[in-house]
Design a protein around this motif. Structure first.
Motif: not given
Ligand code: R7I
Ligand code: MG
Ligand code: MG
Ligand code: MG
Length: 359
Positions: A62-63, A103-104, A106, A132, A134-137, A141, A173, A269, A311, A314
């Motif tokens: 995956t991504d 991720g949605n 990114v 702010q 993204s706090y995503g992983n 990953m 991020h 996530i 997740d 990841t």
């Molecule tokens: O971090 P990212 O690349 O996502 C990685 C994940 C892994 O599980 C992959 O396998 C794939 O499935 O996605 O992508 P982002 O879109 O930056 O962050 C992922 C998600 O975290 C976002 O789509 C939001 O739903 C959530 N998120 C936040 N929500 C609210 N406020 C991240 N940051 C925020 C925030 O500041």
């Protein structure tokens, strides 16, 4: 005889690919945990498929792996790091295969980078989530090639390693939890490269914690304070704090309750609620068989990390990178390798990164 660095490099990158491919099987269930029978069945199926001569089923990446491949390719082409090259590789890869499960949020960055013709590389990431970040992983990953490359620095200069991870992560991020999560994952891989067969859990956690204390101290002043939902106090040392919980669950005599892992480490996530679970899986499986007693520590790490749910791709990719760096390629089942997409490329990247050692 001690394990070669090359074997560990291959282990780390192949472990990362396998975690993503196998973990992705359960990603969309988003279960609070996955029964051990389901994990065992999946692994049995992979092992049965691997014996087929033709029409072998392939577990796709995956991504997580798509982005790791870009990190590896970019670092191999530009060992001194080129932000423009890496951002281009991420963006082109996304546009080539947009359906890898990104991720949605990114993907907005990739659109902006392309539209701006890569003018201001770090700007789109800093605009995410109303500034702010993204706090995503997604930073953590994909980081595994960075600690392998940074291994070449004199006596593992911690600063160089941390800075490289920081620069790679900030392309997408900028939230401090995302950056520090990637840093912790990077430092964990680096520590694992130096582990002996018997992992000393206390020593591993202590070393990581003392490094993360410095990292978190620095980001307190340098990075913006995250917003909290209800204006609650922001935890200033969240990674140092959770490392104590990781230690506790990794070391306890009885098998940890999955609900406790979910509640206290997290399988989400966000970086803060997934990097600790990956580290826990590696440390726990180094010592205990729990549900997977007939498996080696690498296999146990993967199976445990997936069984945590949430997740899964990841958490398993991160756990797999750490375990592979520790145990090397030879303990990773051939059968798993032949059934997962992208393994031979990962081996090639490991060889290229290894050639860069001492340069
Ligand atoms: O971090 P990212 O690349 O996502 C990685 C994940 C892994 O599980 C992959 O396998 C794939 O499935 O996605 O992508 P982002 O879109 O930056 O962050 C992922 C998600 O975290 C976002 O789509 C939001 O739903 C959530 N998120 C936040 N929500 C609210 N406020 C991240 N940051 C925020 C925030 O500041
Ligand atoms: Mg994914
Ligand atoms: Mg996903
Ligand atoms: Mg995922």
């Amino acid at each position: 005889t001690s394990l070669s660095l090359l074997s560990r490099f291959k282990g780390a990158l192949v472990g990362a690919v396998l975690g993503d491919c196998i973990g992705a099987y359960f990603e969309f269930e988003w279960a609070p945990s996955i029964e051990k029978e389901k994990i065992v069945n999946l692994v049995n199926k992979i092992e049965a498929e691997s014996k087929k001569d033709k029409k072998k089923k392939v577990w796709e990446f995956t991504d997580d792996t798509a982005m790791t491949r870009s990190v590896a390719r970019s670092l191999i082409a530009h060992p001194d790091f080129s932000s423009v090259d890496m951002a281009k590789k991420f963006t082109e890869e996304y546009h080539k295969e947009p359906d890898r499960g990104y991720g949605n949020a990114v993907i907005t960055i990739f659109e902006k980078l392309k539209a701006s013709d890569y003018k201001d590389i770090y700007k789109p990431a800093s605009e995410q989530f109303d500034g702010q970040g993204s706090y995503g992983n997604g930073g953590a990953m994909r980081i595994s090639p960075a600690p392998l490359l940074a291994q070449r620095e004199e006596d593992n200069d911690k600063i160089t390693k941390i800075e490289l991870t920081d620069k790679i992560t900030r392309l997408t991020h900028t939230h401090r939890d995302a950056i520090n999560g990637a840093v912790m994952q990077s430092l964990a891989i680096n520590l694992a490269l130096k582990c002996h067969e018997e992992v000393d859990i206390d020593n591993f956690v202590d070393t990581l914690k003392s490094d993360m204390a410095k990292v978190e101290e620095k980001s307190r002043s340098k990075l913006p304070k995250p917003d909290t939902e209800d204006g609650a106090e922001v935890e200033e040392f969240p990674y140092c704090k959770v490392l104590e919980t990781v230690r506790e669950y990794a070391k306890q005599e009885q098998k940890p309750d999955m609900k406790d892992i979910n509640d206290n480490l997290g399988t989400e996530i966000s970086a803060l609620k997934s990097v600790p679970a990956a580290l826990f899986s590696f440390l726990r499986a180094s010592k205990y068989g729990d549900d997977f007693k007939d498996r080696n520590p690498f296999e146990r790490t993967m199976m445990l990390s997936i069984s945590l749910g949430g997740d899964t791709d990841t958490i398993a990719t991160m756990a797999g990178a750490i375990a592979g760096a520790c145990y090397g390629i030879n303990v990773i089942p051939e059968s798993w390798q032949t059934c997962c997409e992208g393994v031979s490329d990962a081996i090639e990247f490991a060889e290229e990164l290894h050639k860069l050692q001492g340069k």
